[in-house]
Scaffold this motif. Structure first.
Motif, PDB file in Angstrom:
ATOM      1  N   LEU A 340     110.924  12.035 -68.685  1.00  9.88           N
ATOM      2  CA  LEU A 340     110.996  10.815 -67.877  1.00  9.88           C
ATOM      3  C   LEU A 340     112.381  10.588 -67.271  1.00  9.88           C
ATOM      4  CD1 LEU A 340     108.993   7.978 -69.687  1.00  9.88           C
ATOM      5  CD2 LEU A 340     108.696   8.762 -67.342  1.00  9.88           C
ATOM      6  N   PHE A 341     113.433  10.915 -68.029  1.00 10.71           N
ATOM      7  CA  PHE A 341     114.779  10.478 -67.636  1.00 10.71           C
ATOM      8  C   PHE A 341     115.715  11.581 -67.154  1.00 10.71           C
ATOM      9  CE2 PHE A 341     113.379   6.931 -70.303  1.00 10.71           C
ATOM     10  CZ  PHE A 341     113.753   5.855 -69.515  1.00 10.71           C
ATOM     11  N   TYR A 342     115.508  12.836 -67.544  1.00  8.79           N
ATOM     12  CA  TYR A 342     116.448  13.875 -67.098  1.00  8.79           C
ATOM     13  C   TYR A 342     116.380  14.023 -65.576  1.00  8.79           C
ATOM     14  CZ  TYR A 342     117.566  15.661 -71.786  1.00  8.79           C
ATOM     15  OH  TYR A 342     118.016  15.800 -73.069  1.00  8.79           O
ATOM     16  N   PRO A 343     117.524  13.932 -64.889  1.00  9.13           N
ATOM     17  CA  PRO A 343     117.523  14.062 -63.421  1.00  9.13           C
ATOM     18  C   PRO A 343     117.441  15.534 -62.999  1.00  9.13           C
ATOM     19  CG  PRO A 343     119.759  13.764 -64.195  1.00  9.13           C
ATOM     20  CD  PRO A 343     118.878  13.671 -65.411  1.00  9.13           C
ATOM     21  N   SER A 344     117.108  15.743 -61.746  1.00 11.30           N
ATOM     22  CA  SER A 344     117.114  17.105 -61.205  1.00 11.30           C
ATOM     23  C   SER A 344     118.540  17.641 -61.210  1.00 11.30           C
ATOM     24  CB  SER A 344     116.570  17.108 -59.778  1.00 11.30           C
ATOM     25  OG  SER A 344     115.226  16.688 -59.738  1.00 11.30           O
ATOM     26  N   HIS A 345     118.684  18.909 -61.502  1.00  9.16           N
ATOM     27  CA  HIS A 345     119.984  19.572 -61.474  1.00  9.16           C
ATOM     28  C   HIS A 345     119.725  21.063 -61.261  1.00  9.16           C
ATOM     29  CE1 HIS A 345     118.833  19.277 -65.840  1.00  9.16           C
ATOM     30  NE2 HIS A 345     119.113  20.561 -65.797  1.00  9.16           N
ATOM     31  N   PRO A 346     120.755  21.872 -61.083  1.00  9.02           N
ATOM     32  CA  PRO A 346     120.521  23.301 -60.841  1.00  9.02           C
ATOM     33  C   PRO A 346     119.563  23.914 -61.864  1.00  9.02           C
ATOM     34  CG  PRO A 346     122.820  22.797 -60.518  1.00  9.02           C
ATOM     35  CD  PRO A 346     122.186  21.531 -61.021  1.00  9.02           C
ATOM     36  N   ASP A 347     118.556  24.617 -61.349  1.00  8.94           N
ATOM     37  CA  ASP A 347     117.534  25.303 -62.156  1.00  8.94           C
ATOM     38  C   ASP A 347     116.576  24.343 -62.842  1.00  8.94           C
ATOM     39  OD1 ASP A 347     118.651  27.805 -61.508  1.00  8.94           O
ATOM     40  OD2 ASP A 347     120.090  27.647 -63.147  1.00  8.94           O
ATOM     41  N   TYR A 348     116.577  23.073 -62.467  1.00 10.30           N
ATOM     42  CA  TYR A 348     115.634  22.116 -63.063  1.00 10.30           C
ATOM     43  C   TYR A 348     115.290  21.035 -62.041  1.00 10.30           C
ATOM     44  CZ  TYR A 348     113.709  18.435 -66.052  1.00 10.30           C
ATOM     45  OH  TYR A 348     112.894  17.470 -66.605  1.00 10.30           O
ATOM     46  N   THR A 349     113.997  20.794 -61.891  1.00  9.64           N
ATOM     47  CA  THR A 349     113.536  19.715 -61.018  1.00  9.64           C
ATOM     48  C   THR A 349     112.975  18.602 -61.885  1.00  9.64           C
ATOM     49  OG1 THR A 349     112.969  21.282 -59.263  1.00  9.64           O
ATOM     50  CG2 THR A 349     111.982  19.081 -59.140  1.00  9.64           C
ATOM     51  N   GLY A 350     113.603  17.442 -61.824  1.00  7.17           N
ATOM     52  CA  GLY A 350     113.175  16.321 -62.641  1.00  7.17           C
ATOM     53  C   GLY A 350     111.874  15.713 -62.164  1.00  7.17           C
ATOM     54  N   LEU A 351     111.288  14.898 -63.027  1.00  2.00           N
ATOM     55  CA  LEU A 351     110.042  14.210 -62.703  1.00  2.00           C
ATOM     56  C   LEU A 351     110.343  12.980 -61.843  1.00  2.00           C
ATOM     57  CD1 LEU A 351     106.932  13.891 -63.361  1.00  2.00           C
ATOM     58  CD2 LEU A 351     107.656  12.320 -65.159  1.00  2.00           C
ATOM     59  N   HIS A 352     109.670  12.862 -60.716  1.00  2.00           N
ATOM     60  CA  HIS A 352     109.894  11.721 -59.834  1.00  2.00           C
ATOM     61  C   HIS A 352     108.822  10.661 -60.110  1.00  2.00           C
ATOM     62  CE1 HIS A 352     113.001  13.883 -57.708  1.00  2.00           C
ATOM     63  NE2 HIS A 352     112.190  14.920 -57.611  1.00  2.00           N
ATOM     64  N   ALA A 353     108.965  10.010 -61.257  1.00  2.00           N
ATOM     65  CA  ALA A 353     108.027   8.958 -61.665  1.00  2.00           C
ATOM     66  C   ALA A 353     108.754   7.629 -61.753  1.00  2.00           C
ATOM     67  CB  ALA A 353     107.409   9.307 -63.028  1.00  2.00           C
ATOM     68  N   SER A 354     108.107   6.572 -61.280  1.00  2.00           N
ATOM     69  CA  SER A 354     108.686   5.240 -61.430  1.00  2.00           C
ATOM     70  C   SER A 354     108.360   4.717 -62.823  1.00  2.00           C
ATOM     71  CB  SER A 354     108.135   4.292 -60.362  1.00  2.00           C
ATOM     72  OG  SER A 354     106.726   4.250 -60.397  1.00  2.00           O
ATOM     73  N   LYS A 355     109.259   3.918 -63.396  1.00  2.00           N
ATOM     74  CA  LYS A 355     109.080   3.483 -64.784  1.00  2.00           C
ATOM     75  C   LYS A 355     109.556   2.048 -64.973  1.00  2.00           C
ATOM     76  CE  LYS A 355     112.945   6.617 -65.501  1.00  2.00           C
ATOM     77  NZ  LYS A 355     112.760   7.329 -64.234  1.00  2.00           N
ATOM     78  N   ARG A 356     108.954   1.395 -65.939  1.00  2.00           N
ATOM     79  CA  ARG A 356     109.300   0.014 -66.271  1.00  2.00           C
ATOM     80  C   ARG A 356     109.310  -0.147 -67.787  1.00  2.00           C
ATOM     81  NH1 ARG A 356     109.080  -5.420 -64.846  1.00  2.00           N
ATOM     82  NH2 ARG A 356     108.790  -4.978 -62.618  1.00  2.00           N
ATOM     83  N   VAL A 357     110.313  -0.899 -68.287  1.00  2.00           N
ATOM     84  CA  VAL A 357     110.377  -1.226 -69.706  1.00  2.00           C
ATOM     85  C   VAL A 357     109.643  -2.549 -69.945  1.00  2.00           C
ATOM     86  CG1 VAL A 357     111.856  -1.583 -71.710  1.00  2.00           C
ATOM     87  CG2 VAL A 357     112.642  -0.144 -69.833  1.00  2.00           C
ATOM     88  N   MET A 358     108.782  -2.581 -70.937  1.00  2.00           N
ATOM     89  CA  MET A 358     108.072  -3.823 -71.267  1.00  2.00           C
ATOM     90  C   MET A 358     109.010  -4.823 -71.947  1.00  2.00           C
ATOM     91  SD  MET A 358     104.518  -2.260 -72.767  1.00  2.00           S
ATOM     92  CE  MET A 358     103.273  -1.531 -71.700  1.00  2.00           C
ATOM     93  N   ASP A 359     108.676  -6.081 -71.852  1.00  2.00           N
ATOM     94  CA  ASP A 359     109.430  -7.138 -72.510  1.00  2.00           C
ATOM     95  C   ASP A 359     109.441  -6.881 -74.020  1.00  2.00           C
ATOM     96  OD1 ASP A 359     109.902  -9.680 -73.935  1.00  2.00           O
ATOM     97  OD2 ASP A 359     109.813 -10.584 -71.935  1.00  2.00           O
ATOM     98  N   MET A 360     110.649  -6.802 -74.593  1.00  2.00           N
ATOM     99  CA  MET A 360     110.751  -6.391 -75.999  1.00  2.00           C
ATOM    100  C   MET A 360     110.243  -7.459 -76.971  1.00  2.00           C
ATOM    101  SD  MET A 360     114.758  -6.692 -76.998  1.00  2.00           S
ATOM    102  CE  MET A 360     115.607  -8.270 -76.946  1.00  2.00           C
ATOM    103  N   TYR A 361     110.141  -8.708 -76.516  1.00  2.00           N
ATOM    104  CA  TYR A 361     109.609  -9.748 -77.402  1.00  2.00           C
ATOM    105  C   TYR A 361     108.097  -9.884 -77.267  1.00  2.00           C
ATOM    106  CZ  TYR A 361     114.350 -11.263 -78.534  1.00  2.00           C
ATOM    107  OH  TYR A 361     115.647 -11.310 -78.999  1.00  2.00           O
ATOM    108  N   GLU A 362     107.557  -9.450 -76.133  1.00  2.00           N
ATOM    109  CA  GLU A 362     106.100  -9.475 -75.979  1.00  2.00           C
ATOM    110  C   GLU A 362     105.487  -8.219 -76.595  1.00  2.00           C
ATOM    111  OE1 GLU A 362     105.133 -10.021 -71.854  1.00  2.00           O
ATOM    112  OE2 GLU A 362     105.229 -12.210 -72.051  1.00  2.00           O
TER     113      GLU A 362
END
Length: 423
Positions: A340-362
């Motif tokens: 989910l989080f590793y960015p693209s860099h030489p010899d690696y193409t990262g995942l281009h997914a949008s993401k959201r963190v849920m409310d930690m109290y809910e």
């Protein structure tokens, strides 16, 4: 005039001669490159047949043998050239795709637009959903059509080893009248349990790699299977809220989702910084003026409770994680977050997914509950979680029951006897 007419006739004759010569040359080239004819019809003579005709009419056996060898050599070279053309064409296609990929994605999603005034520009956050394909799994498609609400479903994987926790979870789901809840039964014991408790279930077709872990694995091993199992749900066009069995539902979670990202996940963080991210400054005094280096940190997304929209990036995420887990003994949550989080860099193409963190109290993990909320009288009274995930503690079943006692039955001291961490 007569001289001009003579020159015109000579020129016309020369053109005819040239046309005949060109035709003969083209015919020779075609005979070499296409020995079986342009269309290779069944009525055409084969190489052997032509050779036999030649030998019966005017060619000697030695000449026929030489022609056969020439034809075979030409065919072999022709096949090799075709292979090289295919390979070069594919390399060219990939190169064009890589260099022009961003533009093509924009064109595919809609018409190109001009940027607006300062402060008004907002990027695309929500990817389009895929076209559902019921042929992927008609049996599962029928089940989902019956139980899903607004094309969404809660999915829990379970085997006999986690039956007690599953019982607590199912009771919490029924208490809230949540009908779009499905158990992926990993063994016959859970199938019979679901039947006897009137719970919707789905048992996959036999799969050796999945079945071995599914029937005998513990909580972590079973958790890793979900990345293979969930793919078909997304291909069928359904939004999936994945839930581990060590979770108690206290409100209907679908009323608290944003649905603006490919992946919407609860956090393992226990405060605003760890759950939502912070600037962590590293100090290396030996560097002098440049001793401080800024880093960005966030505690991981929890792979035991997340929502996936049926999009291409979501499916790619499942494929990436499942592939890595199949090749090495890794923790599924670590791989989930790396992809989910590793960015693209030489010899690696990262995942281009949008993401959201849920409310930690809910969407509360058990560290937030037992280290913070239960000790704060204001939070204890005002905060009503949507779910509580007992992910930080090994005595899961007892803590799940205590959560029910506290939030459902109103027993105010139900959480007090437990230590902050594990003993």
């Amino acid at each position: 005039m007569a001289g001009r007419r003579d020159r015109s006739q000579q020129l016309r004759g020369s053109r005819i001669a040239i046309a005949i010569l060109v035709g003969i040359i083209i015919g020779c080239v075609c005979a070499v490159l296409f020995p079986n004819g342009f269309f290779n019809s069944s009525s055409s003579l084969t190489v052997n047949e032509r050779a036999q005709v030649g030998s019966s009419s005017c060619e000697s056996p030695a000449r026929v043998k030489m022609l056969k060898a020439d034809f075979a050599s030409m065919l072999e070279k022709n096949a090799e050239l075709k292979k090289q053309v295919r390979e070069l064409t594919e390399k060219l296609r990939l190169a064009e795709q890589g260099s022009d990929n961003a533009r093509k994605q924009v064109l595919a999603l809609g018409t190109q637009i001009k940027a607006g005034p300062f402060g008004t520009v907002k990027s695309l956050r929500t990817n389009p959903t895929i076209l559902p394909d019921e042929s992927v799994n008609p049996r599962l498609a029928k089940i989902l059509e019956e139980i899903a609400v607004d094309k969404e479903v809660i999915v829990a994987l379970a085997n006999a080893n986690v039956k007690a926790m599953l019982e607590v979870q199912i009771a919490s789901v029924k208490r809230l009248s949540i009908t779009n809840y499905l158990v992926v039964a990993l063994d016959d014991y859970i199938v019979n349990f679901c039947k006897s408790n009137d719970v919707a279930y789905y048992k996959r077709d036999p799969d050796k790699d999945v079945d071995v872990v599914g029937k005998t694995g513990g909580n972590h091993a079973v958790s890793g299977l979900k990345f293979r199992v969930l793919r078909e749900f997304l291909q069928l066009g359904y939004g999936v809220l994945l839930s581990d069995v060590d979770i108690v539902f206290l409100q209907n979670p679908f009323r608290h989702l944003y649905r603006d990202s490919d992946v919407e996940s609860m956090s393992d963080g226990h405060n605003n910084m760890t759950a939502y991210g912070f600037n962590d400054v590293s100090d290396e005094p030996a560097m002098g003026w440049a001793r401080y280096a800024h880093t960005m940190r966030i505690w991981v997304f929890n792979s035991g409770f997340f929502y996936l929209r049926p999009t291409v990036p979501s499916i790619e995420l499942l494929d990436r994680v499942a592939d890595r887990l199949s090749k090495a003994k890794l923790w599924d949550q670590a791989v989930f977050n790396e992809e989910l989080f590793y960015p693209s860099h030489p010899d690696y193409t990262g995942l281009h997914a949008s993401k959201r963190v849920m409310d930690m109290y809910e969407f509360m993990n058990s560290k937030v509950l037992f280290k913070t909320v239960r000790k704060n009288q204001e939070l204890k009274k005002k905060v009503k979680p949507v779910i509580v995930h007992v992910n930080y503690h090994p005595d899961k079943l007892n803590r799940m029951r205590a959560v029910v006692e506290f939030y459902v039955n109103g027993k105010e001291d139900a959480l007090d006897s437990f230590p902050d961490g594990s003993e």
